[in-house]
Enzyme design. Sequence first.
Site, short mmCIF file in Angstrom:
data_model
loop_
_atom_site.label_atom_id
_atom_site.label_comp_id
_atom_site.label_asym_id
_atom_site.label_seq_id
_atom_site.Cartn_x
_atom_site.Cartn_y
_atom_site.Cartn_z
N GLU A 90 0.84 -1.18 0.00
CA GLU A 90 0.00 0.00 0.00
C GLU A 90 0.88 1.24 0.00
OE1 GLU A 90 -3.62 -2.14 2.42
OE2 GLU A 90 -2.33 -0.77 3.52
N CYS A 105 3.63 8.36 1.20
CA CYS A 105 4.25 7.33 2.03
C CYS A 105 4.36 6.07 1.18
CB CYS A 105 3.36 7.10 3.24
SG CYS A 105 3.89 5.73 4.27
N CYS A 112 6.99 -7.37 6.87
CA CYS A 112 8.15 -6.83 7.57
C CYS A 112 8.65 -7.87 8.57
CB CYS A 112 7.77 -5.55 8.31
SG CYS A 112 9.18 -4.78 9.13
N CYS A 116 7.24 -5.67 15.19
CA CYS A 116 6.77 -4.75 16.24
C CYS A 116 5.34 -5.15 16.61
CB CYS A 116 6.80 -3.31 15.75
SG CYS A 116 8.44 -2.83 15.18
N CYS A 119 2.10 -3.35 15.25
CA CYS A 119 2.06 -3.03 13.83
C CYS A 119 1.46 -4.17 13.01
CB CYS A 119 3.48 -2.75 13.34
SG CYS A 119 3.57 -2.59 11.56
N GLY A 161 7.22 -2.38 5.75
CA GLY A 161 8.63 -2.79 5.64
C GLY A 161 9.60 -1.91 6.41
N GLU A 162 10.78 -2.46 6.64
CA GLU A 162 11.89 -1.73 7.28
C GLU A 162 12.89 -1.39 6.17
OE1 GLU A 162 13.33 -0.37 10.25
OE2 GLU A 162 14.81 0.01 8.71
N SER A 193 12.09 6.10 7.46
CA SER A 193 11.65 5.72 8.80
C SER A 193 12.20 4.34 9.14
CB SER A 193 10.12 5.70 8.81
OG SER A 193 9.67 5.17 10.02
N SER A 217 12.08 5.01 15.08
CA SER A 217 11.07 4.51 16.00
C SER A 217 11.73 3.96 17.25
CB SER A 217 10.28 3.39 15.32
OG SER A 217 9.63 3.91 14.18
N LEU A 218 11.62 4.67 18.35
CA LEU A 218 12.20 4.17 19.60
C LEU A 218 11.13 3.47 20.44
CD1 LEU A 218 14.81 6.87 20.72
CD2 LEU A 218 15.14 4.82 19.36
N CYS A 336 -0.06 4.92 10.30
CA CYS A 336 1.11 4.12 10.63
C CYS A 336 0.76 2.85 11.39
CB CYS A 336 2.01 4.95 11.54
SG CYS A 336 3.46 5.47 10.71
#
Length: 345
Positions: A90, A105, A112, A116, A119, A161-162, A193, A217-218, A336
């Site tokens: 997407e 975006c 991914c 997380c 997510c 995805g990362e 990101s 992203s912490l 997100c």
Amino acid sequence: MPVRLREALPDEIERWLGDAGEPRYRALQIFRGLQARGLEPAGLTDVGKTLRARLAAEAGPPAGEVAEVHHSVDGTTKLVIAFADGAMVETVLMGTTIPGRMSQCISTQVGCAMGCVFCHSGIAGLKRNLTASEILAQIHLARVHVPEGEQVTNVVLMGMGEPLHNYEAVRRAIQIMTHPDGLGLSTRRVTLSTVGLVRGLEALGRDFSGQIALAVSLHAGDDAVRSRLVPVNRRHDLESVVAALRAYPLPARRRITIEYTLISGENDDLGQARKLARLLRGMAVKVNLIPMNQHGASPHEAPPPETVEAFRDVLVRAGLSVFVRHRRGADIAAACGQLALRPST
Ligand code: SF4
């Protein structure tokens, strides 16, 4: 051609032309047509018919197509892009605060691997990496959905995805996005990101001289909480991520965005806020607090507004710039952590 035409840089196209016995000087013209104008090779009418046919044969079928379009009440548009093997991702078009400018975006992987817990993309795991041309195709295919008078000036690699887990393809896609004869985006308007893969951060900083904006992203102020929410923290702990961010060659007056998804009962206590403030002391950062977007696949939920306020106040008192992010596109599951794998992938 060792590199696919749809993701080739001008010097690579030039080499291919030379090897194919075609005039090398056409390279920039072809690159501009494919990337700046987003044309199919068969549509490159300013090169001769024979060369056009060779280019079309070399490029093969388009990298993807738009399978679905969803419009949100807040003006956000989500496109579902289908690739040749049936995989889908997407991409989301959003307005910015500046009239005429839009932000897009884009996704970098199908699914991914980072897992997380809050997510949607992470829950299903990684299916495969996208190629650079599949990453770029999301921008090309969205062009006809950009309203008249508007233009995509900002790209955020923040979809499924990362990006640093698929770095070679992402690097190539960014090179083409920011090439003056490619998509011509300003490097400072491309934001990557990441959960903070340390070697990837080092490579990105080196390859683009720190010009690519970072959103990291912490989601926690200490390793115990972060490892629970962001499992990759067991390999890239907070200390190593923060050290990599401090070493990132950030240009003067620019700041790294720290993303912190607030999840009720998990990471929203003021102790985490105080630890986060300590971690970020002296760094050029701004903090985005994102009350979690609810989705069916996760048992987690957003904290109440007063908890968000109290968390923000601790950070503000420590001298940090803090923004509470709105949930744009929440009604079409485009916010997100809501970008989900499609059933067919
Ligand atoms: S939040 Fe980002 S890194 Fe984490 S699982 Fe989702 S897509 Fe992957």
